[in-house]
Write an enzyme that holds these catalytic residues in place. Structure first.
Site, PDB file in Angstrom:
ATOM      1  N   CYS A  82       0.840  -1.195   0.000  1.00  0.00           N
ATOM      2  CA  CYS A  82       0.000   0.000   0.000  1.00  0.00           C
ATOM      3  C   CYS A  82       0.886   1.261   0.000  1.00  0.00           C
ATOM      4  CB  CYS A  82      -1.003  -0.027   1.148  1.00  0.00           C
ATOM      5  SG  CYS A  82      -2.364   1.163   0.909  1.00  0.00           S
ATOM      6  N   HIS A 191      -3.797  -4.693  -0.376  1.00  0.00           N
ATOM      7  CA  HIS A 191      -3.388  -5.300   0.893  1.00  0.00           C
ATOM      8  C   HIS A 191      -3.495  -6.820   0.789  1.00  0.00           C
ATOM      9  CE1 HIS A 191      -3.147  -1.746   3.552  1.00  0.00           C
ATOM     10  NE2 HIS A 191      -4.056  -1.235   2.731  1.00  0.00           N
ATOM     11  N   GLU A 193      -2.656  -8.940   2.969  1.00  0.00           N
ATOM     12  CA  GLU A 193      -3.060  -9.468   4.278  1.00  0.00           C
ATOM     13  C   GLU A 193      -4.563  -9.337   4.511  1.00  0.00           C
ATOM     14  OE1 GLU A 193      -2.535  -5.097   5.159  1.00  0.00           O
ATOM     15  OE2 GLU A 193      -1.714  -6.582   3.764  1.00  0.00           O
TER      16      GLU A 193
END
Length: 212
Positions: A82, A191, A193
């Site tokens: 990001c 992202h 994650e």
């Protein structure tokens, strides 16, 4: 052997989800801003949320730009996520103010030119056919939360080195860089994650590529 990864701690939001995701991907993870520890790790993750200028201020406070530069000079892997990807470019422009970045790649990060900003939610990506990072997940969707992006790719290699693999995405008719694979330097605007099974597989691909 399990690779040792440092998630760089420089005050950029809640990074525990990044730590847990990289651990699940098969690495031993340390969250730290210590210069020598970050330099010595098998892999370094540079997360980032919020404003470009604030992230650069935090990075410089721990000499993070020097950590990234020295690792890359030695061919040691770095993954930016990001705003941690955005700061790898020469600079970023927010509210008319330009902030110098790490300058690993030329070009500026600028505001998305779309009717609806921020770009928030799941989106597809356009992946180069020989990508290793997206192996097995090239057709999947990933989770984005951002108002700014690198909207051009300005690095010219002139065939002297292997050209980076650039993955693109689009929001509201505005095309932007979604990921880059450039030797030891890898980055994603989305992202991983927060991207479910696809993001988990992408992180496993990155961890598997780390030297032991």
């Amino acid at each position: 052997m399990t690779p040792e990864v440092v998630v760089l701690d420089y005050g950029s939001g809640n990074v525990r989800s990044v730590v847990r995701a990289v651990e699940r991907a098969g690495a031993t993870v340390t969250l730290t801003g210590d210069f020598d520890t970050a330099l010595a790790a098998d892999g370094l993750v540079v997360p980032g949320v919020g404003a470009y200028a604030a992230c650069m201020q935090g990075l410089r406070a721990i000499k993070g730009e020097r950590i990234v530069g020295r690792r890359l000079a030695g061919g040691r892997p770095v993954l930016g996520i990001c705003v941690g990807m955005q700061v790898l470019f020469a600079g970023g422009v927010e509210h008319g103010v330009e902030t110098d970045g790490c300058d690993e790649w030329p070009g500026l990060v600028t505001r998305l030119q779309a009717d609806v900003v921020p770009h928030m939610g799941w989106n597809t990506v356009e992946v180069p056919s020989d990508s290793r990072l997206f192996a097995g997940v090239a057709g999947e969707r990933f989770y984005f939360v951002h108002s700014y992006a690198a909207r051009t790719w300005d690095l010219a290699t002139n065939d002297r080195t292997a050209a980076p693999l650039v993955t693109w995405s689009e929001h509201g008719g505005d095309r932007f860089v979604a990921a880059v694979e450039n030797g030891p330097l890898t980055a994603t605007q989305f992202h991983p994650e927060k991207s479910g099974d696809a993001g988990a597989e992408l992180l496993r691909n990155w961890v598997a590529s780390l030297p032991r």
